[in-house]
Design an enzyme around this catalytic site. Structure first.
Site: not given
Ligand code: GUN
Length: 310
Positions: A53, A97, A120
């Site tokens: 990211k 996350q 998100d």
């Molecule tokens: N953990 C697994 N997939 C995701 C996601 O799309 N966003 C976040 N913040 N954590 C995750």
């Protein structure tokens, strides 16, 4: 006829190029988009995702910063961090996350994120916007799948779509997006009766269960579009042979790394599907591309920007 392979890397690159142009235009107007990522502890999968990211932000010209509280962090500590990020004007997107450690009240933390910065799309306000078809921020993986269908000219309106899996992150928002696009949507889960039979009705089948190779040929109607959200690491030789026996490229990779990735869809499905996403290189790259897109979108919405590209 073998399935058309839906190339997630190619589509993600297209999206990134568009986002980069928008980020540049915003930066030139003194509004460089900014993303804050919160990574708690040392979950290896989360560390890999977050690295991707942050790297992607650099590539498309989005400012990013990473916050790494220790595994022992409290809910109160995280709420204070989120509150600070909510207040800072140069931060347009906040991503916490998941998963968070057990002692943390994840729902409380996600609720604390300013919905306007919730890239998100996990805040209940954005979930509500999606279900009532108001403009908002949409979760990245299902949003990316809709982009993939659109850019691959796969019709959704009037089609039978079946989503296997009902998670808050993928299954539920996926079902809502398909419904909003006028598909007839069925959501399946572990208690669904005759799962193969229900799946065989699908023109578009989305597998988001987290179980390696579970969707076999008898779940799929000939010519259906199959979207595989799964990313399951396999290390066992017997498992490997169940999925990839005779696949030389995979053999070499498995011999070298001692592991390989398989989706929730068995590779044999490629023989009968009309179109299918590979693993890796299908849905995965789109998730990060949509995070970039959501960050630019959040910047534009929040700053009331009307910046044109070109
Ligand atoms: N953990 C697994 N997939 C995701 C996601 O799309 N966003 C976040 N913040 N954590 C995750």
């Amino acid at each position: 006829m073998p399935a058309t392979i839906l190339d997630g890397n190619k589509i993600a690159a297209e999206i990134r190029a568009e986002v980069a142009a928008e980020a540049k235009a915003l930066a030139e107007a003194g509004m460089r988009p900014g993303l804050a990522v919160v990574l708690v502890g040392h979950n290896p999968a989360s560390e890999i995702y977050v690295r991707g990211k942050v790297k992607s932000c650099e590539e498309v010209g989005i400012y990013s910063e990473k916050h790494t509280p220790p595994e022992t962090v409290t809910t109160a500590d995280l709420l204070a961090l989120v509150d600070d990020l909510n207040r800072r004007d140069e931060i347009d997107g906040i991503l916490v996350q998941l998963p968070l450690p057990r002692q943390v009240d994840s729902k409380k933390v996600l609720l604390a994120v300013d919905p306007a910065k919730d890239v998100d799309g996990f805040h209940p306000m954005n979930v509500g916007f999606l279900s009532t078809q108001r403009p908002g921020l949409v979760p990245c993986t299902p949003g990316g799948i809709m982009e993939m269908l659109r850019r691959s000219n796969i019709a959704v309106a009037g089609q039978d779509a079946v989503v296997v899996g009902r998670s808050d992150i993928v299954g539920k928002p996926m079902a809502m997006l398909l419904l909003n696009a006028n598909a007839t949507v069925t959501v399946c889960h572990s208690k669904t009766r005759d799962l193969p039979g229900v799946c065989r009705r699908a023109d578009i089948l989305v597998a988001a269960i987290g179980r390696a190779g579970m969707i076999t040929r008898d779940f799929v109607r000939s010519g259906a579009t199959v979207i595989d959200v799964g990313m399951n690491k396999i290390t066992d030789r017997t498992d490997f042979e169940r999925y990839f026996k005779g696949n030389e490229k995979r053999e070499q990779a498995f011999a070298k790394n001692g592991s390989t990735l398989v989706g929730d869809v068995h590779p044999e499905v490629a023989e009968i599907a009309g179109a299918i996403t590979p693993v890796p290189g299908g849905v995965g790259p789109l998730t990060i591309a949509m995070l970039m897109s959501n960050t630019v979108r959040a910047a534009k919405l929040r700053r009331g920007a009307t910046v044109s590209v070109g």
